[in-house]
Design an enzyme around this catalytic site. Structure first.
Site, PDB file in Angstrom:
ATOM      1  N   ASP A  13      -7.781   5.813  -4.762  1.00 17.11           N
ATOM      2  CA  ASP A  13      -6.979   7.004  -5.081  1.00 17.11           C
ATOM      3  C   ASP A  13      -7.873   8.239  -4.934  1.00 17.11           C
ATOM      4  O   ASP A  13      -9.085   8.133  -4.763  1.00 17.11           O
ATOM      5  CB  ASP A  13      -6.411   6.889  -6.513  1.00 17.11           C
ATOM      6  CG  ASP A  13      -7.503   6.823  -7.574  1.00 17.11           C
ATOM      7  OD1 ASP A  13      -7.483   5.878  -8.391  1.00 17.11           O
ATOM      8  OD2 ASP A  13      -8.394   7.697  -7.589  1.00 17.11           O
ATOM      9  N   GLN A  64     -15.037   2.690  -6.209  1.00 14.24           N
ATOM     10  CA  GLN A  64     -14.382   1.538  -5.582  1.00 14.24           C
ATOM     11  C   GLN A  64     -12.882   1.831  -5.437  1.00 14.24           C
ATOM     12  O   GLN A  64     -12.162   1.062  -4.807  1.00 14.24           O
ATOM     13  CB  GLN A  64     -14.568   0.283  -6.434  1.00 14.24           C
ATOM     14  CG  GLN A  64     -16.007  -0.107  -6.663  1.00 14.24           C
ATOM     15  CD  GLN A  64     -16.108  -1.252  -7.648  1.00 14.24           C
ATOM     16  OE1 GLN A  64     -16.031  -2.430  -7.259  1.00 14.24           O
ATOM     17  NE2 GLN A  64     -16.270  -0.937  -8.913  1.00 14.24           N
ATOM     18  N   CYS A  85      -6.588   3.672  12.725  1.00 12.13           N
ATOM     19  CA  CYS A  85      -5.826   3.202  13.906  1.00 12.13           C
ATOM     20  C   CYS A  85      -6.512   1.977  14.509  1.00 12.13           C
ATOM     21  O   CYS A  85      -7.682   2.033  14.895  1.00 12.13           O
ATOM     22  CB  CYS A  85      -5.746   4.318  14.953  1.00 12.13           C
ATOM     23  SG  CYS A  85      -4.870   3.779  16.465  1.00 12.13           S
ATOM     24  N   HIS A  96     -14.653   1.659  -0.790  1.00 12.10           N
ATOM     25  CA  HIS A  96     -13.576   0.730  -0.420  1.00 12.10           C
ATOM     26  C   HIS A  96     -12.450   1.446   0.300  1.00 12.10           C
ATOM     27  O   HIS A  96     -11.340   0.911   0.381  1.00 12.10           O
ATOM     28  CB  HIS A  96     -13.038   0.024  -1.668  1.00 12.10           C
ATOM     29  CG  HIS A  96     -14.006  -0.992  -2.209  1.00 12.10           C
ATOM     30  ND1 HIS A  96     -13.853  -1.557  -3.446  1.00 12.10           N
ATOM     31  CD2 HIS A  96     -15.145  -1.510  -1.692  1.00 12.10           C
ATOM     32  CE1 HIS A  96     -14.866  -2.402  -3.659  1.00 12.10           C
ATOM     33  NE2 HIS A  96     -15.657  -2.380  -2.618  1.00 12.10           N
ATOM     34  N   TYR A 100       0.822  -1.227   0.000  1.00 15.50           N
ATOM     35  CA  TYR A 100       0.000   0.000   0.000  1.00 15.50           C
ATOM     36  C   TYR A 100       0.850   1.269   0.000  1.00 15.50           C
ATOM     37  O   TYR A 100       0.491   2.274  -0.621  1.00 15.50           O
ATOM     38  CB  TYR A 100      -0.995  -0.035   1.179  1.00 15.50           C
ATOM     39  CG  TYR A 100      -2.134  -0.966   0.881  1.00 15.50           C
ATOM     40  CD1 TYR A 100      -2.146  -2.272   1.377  1.00 15.50           C
ATOM     41  CD2 TYR A 100      -3.155  -0.585   0.016  1.00 15.50           C
ATOM     42  CE1 TYR A 100      -3.154  -3.149   1.050  1.00 15.50           C
ATOM     43  CE2 TYR A 100      -4.171  -1.454  -0.318  1.00 15.50           C
ATOM     44  CZ  TYR A 100      -4.170  -2.732   0.184  1.00 15.50           C
ATOM     45  OH  TYR A 100      -5.168  -3.602  -0.174  1.00 15.50           O
TER      46      TYR A 100
HETATM   47  C1  BV8 Z   1     -18.293  -7.676   1.804  1.00 16.93           C
HETATM   48  C2  BV8 Z   1      -9.810  -2.249  -1.747  1.00 16.93           C
HETATM   49  C3  BV8 Z   1     -19.833  -8.214   3.538  1.00 16.93           C
HETATM   50  C4  BV8 Z   1      -8.469  -2.735  -1.536  1.00 16.93           C
HETATM   51  C5  BV8 Z   1     -11.102  -3.966  -2.778  1.00 16.93           C
HETATM   52  C6  BV8 Z   1     -19.932 -13.851  -3.481  1.00 16.93           C
HETATM   53  C7  BV8 Z   1     -19.006 -14.847  -3.696  1.00 16.93           C
HETATM   54  C8  BV8 Z   1     -17.721 -14.806  -3.129  1.00 16.93           C
HETATM   55  C9  BV8 Z   1     -17.351 -13.723  -2.355  1.00 16.93           C
HETATM   56  C10 BV8 Z   1     -18.271 -12.737  -2.162  1.00 16.93           C
HETATM   57  C11 BV8 Z   1     -19.555 -12.770  -2.689  1.00 16.93           C
HETATM   58  N1  BV8 Z   1     -20.207 -11.656  -2.322  1.00 16.93           N
HETATM   59  C12 BV8 Z   1     -19.390 -10.921  -1.553  1.00 16.93           C
HETATM   60  C13 BV8 Z   1     -18.203 -11.565  -1.453  1.00 16.93           C
HETATM   61  C14 BV8 Z   1     -17.011 -11.194  -0.774  1.00 16.93           C
HETATM   62  C15 BV8 Z   1     -16.170 -10.244  -1.576  1.00 16.93           C
HETATM   63  C16 BV8 Z   1     -16.211 -10.395  -3.061  1.00 16.93           C
HETATM   64  O1  BV8 Z   1     -16.975  -9.698  -3.744  1.00 16.93           O
HETATM   65  N2  BV8 Z   1     -15.365 -11.246  -3.588  1.00 16.93           N
HETATM   66  C17 BV8 Z   1     -15.270 -11.391  -5.024  1.00 16.93           C
HETATM   67  C18 BV8 Z   1     -13.833 -11.751  -5.383  1.00 16.93           C
HETATM   68  C19 BV8 Z   1     -16.271 -12.425  -5.479  1.00 16.93           C
HETATM   69  N3  BV8 Z   1     -16.602  -8.915  -1.228  1.00 16.93           N
HETATM   70  C20 BV8 Z   1     -16.156  -8.401  -0.083  1.00 16.93           C
HETATM   71  O2  BV8 Z   1     -15.453  -8.994   0.699  1.00 16.93           O
HETATM   72  C21 BV8 Z   1     -16.623  -6.986   0.219  1.00 16.93           C
HETATM   73  N4  BV8 Z   1     -17.186  -6.992   1.530  1.00 16.93           N
HETATM   74  O3  BV8 Z   1     -18.840  -8.399   0.996  1.00 16.93           O
HETATM   75  O4  BV8 Z   1     -18.722  -7.477   3.118  1.00 16.93           O
HETATM   76  C22 BV8 Z   1     -21.052  -7.694   2.898  1.00 16.93           C
HETATM   77  C23 BV8 Z   1     -21.936  -8.595   2.286  1.00 16.93           C
HETATM   78  C24 BV8 Z   1     -23.064  -8.116   1.690  1.00 16.93           C
HETATM   79  C25 BV8 Z   1     -23.361  -6.750   1.707  1.00 16.93           C
HETATM   80  C26 BV8 Z   1     -22.475  -5.883   2.310  1.00 16.93           C
HETATM   81  C27 BV8 Z   1     -21.307  -6.350   2.893  1.00 16.93           C
HETATM   82  C28 BV8 Z   1     -15.437  -6.048   0.253  1.00 16.93           C
HETATM   83  C29 BV8 Z   1     -14.837  -5.950  -1.124  1.00 16.93           C
HETATM   84  C30 BV8 Z   1     -13.783  -4.849  -1.126  1.00 16.93           C
HETATM   85  C31 BV8 Z   1     -12.436  -5.457  -1.399  1.00 16.93           C
HETATM   86  N5  BV8 Z   1     -11.479  -4.382  -1.603  1.00 16.93           N
HETATM   87  N6  BV8 Z   1     -10.296  -2.943  -2.907  1.00 16.93           N
HETATM   88  C32 BV8 Z   1      -7.530  -2.015  -2.446  1.00 16.93           C
HETATM   89  O5  BV8 Z   1      -7.938  -1.284  -3.357  1.00 16.93           O
HETATM   90  O6  BV8 Z   1      -6.351  -2.233  -2.216  1.00 16.93           O
HETATM   91  S1  BV8 Z   1     -11.713  -4.642  -4.178  1.00 16.93           S
HETATM   92  C33 BV8 Z   1     -10.702  -4.279  -5.523  1.00 16.93           C
HETATM   93  O7  BV8 Z   1     -11.258  -4.890  -6.647  1.00 16.93           O
HETATM   94  C34 BV8 Z   1     -10.732  -2.836  -5.925  1.00 16.93           C
HETATM   95  O8  BV8 Z   1     -10.887  -1.970  -4.882  1.00 16.93           O
HETATM   96  C35 BV8 Z   1     -11.907  -2.705  -6.801  1.00 16.93           C
HETATM   97  O9  BV8 Z   1     -12.912  -2.086  -6.105  1.00 16.93           O
HETATM   98  C36 BV8 Z   1     -12.348  -4.074  -6.972  1.00 16.93           C
HETATM   99  C37 BV8 Z   1     -12.863  -4.361  -8.342  1.00 16.93           C
HETATM  100  O10 BV8 Z   1     -11.902  -4.001  -9.232  1.00 16.93           O
HETATM  101  P1  BV8 Z   1     -12.293  -2.974 -10.396  1.00 16.93           P
HETATM  102  O11 BV8 Z   1     -12.309  -1.607  -9.821  1.00 16.93           O
HETATM  103  O12 BV8 Z   1     -13.512  -3.426 -11.092  1.00 16.93           O
HETATM  104  O13 BV8 Z   1     -11.025  -3.137 -11.274  1.00 16.93           O
HETATM  105  P2  BV8 Z   1     -10.661  -4.384 -12.178  1.00 16.93           P
HETATM  106  O14 BV8 Z   1      -9.187  -4.370 -12.405  1.00 16.93           O
HETATM  107  O15 BV8 Z   1     -11.323  -5.609 -11.632  1.00 16.93           O
HETATM  108  O16 BV8 Z   1     -11.397  -4.037 -13.543  1.00 16.93           O
HETATM  109  C38 BV8 Z   1     -10.965  -2.906 -14.278  1.00 16.93           C
HETATM  110  C39 BV8 Z   1     -12.012  -2.692 -15.332  1.00 16.93           C
HETATM  111  O17 BV8 Z   1     -11.684  -1.495 -16.021  1.00 16.93           O
HETATM  112  C40 BV8 Z   1     -12.034  -3.804 -16.356  1.00 16.93           C
HETATM  113  O18 BV8 Z   1     -13.383  -4.123 -16.649  1.00 16.93           O
HETATM  114  C41 BV8 Z   1     -11.365  -3.172 -17.590  1.00 16.93           C
HETATM  115  O19 BV8 Z   1     -11.942  -3.637 -18.798  1.00 16.93           O
HETATM  116  C42 BV8 Z   1     -11.677  -1.731 -17.416  1.00 16.93           C
HETATM  117  N7  BV8 Z   1     -10.682  -0.829 -17.967  1.00 16.93           N
HETATM  118  C43 BV8 Z   1      -9.333  -1.005 -18.017  1.00 16.93           C
HETATM  119  N8  BV8 Z   1      -8.780   0.062 -18.628  1.00 16.93           N
HETATM  120  C44 BV8 Z   1      -9.777   0.921 -18.940  1.00 16.93           C
HETATM  121  C45 BV8 Z   1     -10.994   0.354 -18.523  1.00 16.93           C
HETATM  122  N9  BV8 Z   1     -12.178   0.952 -18.709  1.00 16.93           N
HETATM  123  C46 BV8 Z   1     -12.157   2.159 -19.317  1.00 16.93           C
HETATM  124  N10 BV8 Z   1     -11.038   2.768 -19.753  1.00 16.93           N
HETATM  125  C47 BV8 Z   1      -9.838   2.194 -19.577  1.00 16.93           C
HETATM  126  N11 BV8 Z   1      -8.733   2.806 -20.020  1.00 16.93           N
END
Ligand code: BV8
Length: 231
Positions: free
Chosen positions: A90, A87, A113, A105, A52
């Site tokens: 930054d 999400q 803390c 997020h 981070y």
């Molecule tokens: C929670 C912070 C309880 C850290 C992040 C079902 C099954 C299994 C698991 C779960 C489930 N439901 C919930 C879960 C648990 C889990 C989850 O979703 N797991 C996933 C893997 C299935 N979720 C959680 O744990 C969340 N908490 O559920 O709490 C709860 C339950 C119900 C209701 C409320 C609460 C907490 C999730 C937060 C995790 N932290 N980030 C950090 O940043 O260091 S997530 C991390 O990935 C990022 O923060 C981001 O938010 C997230 C998704 O990534 P994206 O932003 O979409 O980026 P990505 O690279 O994936 O995609 C980029 C996209 O941009 C692509 O589509 C690409 O084509 C496009 N792109 C690229 N270049 C361009 C572009 N578009 C336009 N122009 C460009 N130039």
């Protein structure tokens, strides 16, 4: 017309901030579960701090791009009728001029803390174990929502989703919940939905309209259309 915009890493990609899943699933050389979970922090805090601290340094050097700028322009016209839910951890939306931004997020530039719960701006790398400005304990962690942790402001986000007329998702893969389900919440409440993304995402089929292209091209064009329609 009330609009909710959900942004993901793709809106910051053209600012040079790496996305999570375009790099073949490795995130800056790490598996997500090795750096973005409370268990990872418990097991190996230094690796998580280094990850981070590096992303924070990189994000400070990044500049907002035309997509962030277009959303700031949209807020100038719509005011409280626009809410940006990001999400991303930054601050590029804010540096582009957006003021109504919900960081569901968390925020790379804030420390949380583990001793007193205070959230304070970060001034040095957390790997240095600086004291909490509030309580003095050296137990600061990134104020970032890890997998398995509760995202911030979920009630406020749901309220905005059920009240909006338009829901737009920009630059998100739709891989992470609850954010990935927001298009369904908005659509169920009668909003029209549009996805602005470089390529098809996991949730593309759920949108009324989909426009593929780089955010710096498709987002300003969409904002111009929205403002023209509004007259
Ligand atoms: C929670 C912070 C309880 C850290 C992040 C079902 C099954 C299994 C698991 C779960 C489930 N439901 C919930 C879960 C648990 C889990 C989850 O979703 N797991 C996933 C893997 C299935 N979720 C959680 O744990 C969340 N908490 O559920 O709490 C709860 C339950 C119900 C209701 C409320 C609460 C907490 C999730 C937060 C995790 N932290 N980030 C950090 O940043 O260091 S997530 C991390 O990935 C990022 O923060 C981001 O938010 C997230 C998704 O990534 P994206 O932003 O979409 O980026 P990505 O690279 O994936 O995609 C980029 C996209 O941009 C692509 O589509 C690409 O084509 C496009 N792109 C690229 N270049 C361009 C572009 N578009 C336009 N122009 C460009 N130039």
């Amino acid at each position: 017309m009330r609009i909710v915009v959900l942004t993901g890493a793709g809106i910051s990609a053209e600012s040079g901030v790496p996305t999570f899943r375009d790099a073949g699933g490795l995130w800056e050389g790490h598996r997500v579960e090795d750096v973005a979970t409370p268990e990872a922090f418990e097991r190996d805090p230094d690796t998580v701090h280094r990850f981070y601290d590096a992303r924070r340094q990189a994000s400070v050097l990044a500049e907002p791009n035309a997509a962030h700028g277009a959303l700031a322009r949209l807020e100038q016209e719509l005011g409280d009728d626009l809410l940006v839910v990001t999400q991303n951890v930054d601050d590029l939306h804010e540096r582009a001029g957006s003021r109504r931004v919900v960081h569901m997020h968390g925020d790379l530039l804030t420390a949380l803390c583990n001793a007193c719960g205070a959230r304070t701006p970060i001034t040095v790398d957390l790997i240095e174990r600086p004291p909490c400005p509030e309580c003095g304990e050296r137990m600061l962690r990134p104020d970032v929502v890890w997998f398995g942790e509760m995202p911030y402001e979920l009630d406020a986000i749901d309220e905005a989703l059920v009240a909006c007329d338009v829901f737009a998702a920009i630059g998100t893969s739709g891989a992470v919940y609850p954010a990935a389900g927001y298009v369904m919440t908005a659509a169920a409440a009668g909003a029209s939905t549009i996805e602005l993304n470089l390529a098809a995402s996991e949730i593309t089929p759920l949108f009324d309209e989909v426009r593929h292209g780089p955010a710096t091209v498709v987002v300003p064009a969409w904002v111009d259309e929205v403002l023209a329609e509004r007259g």
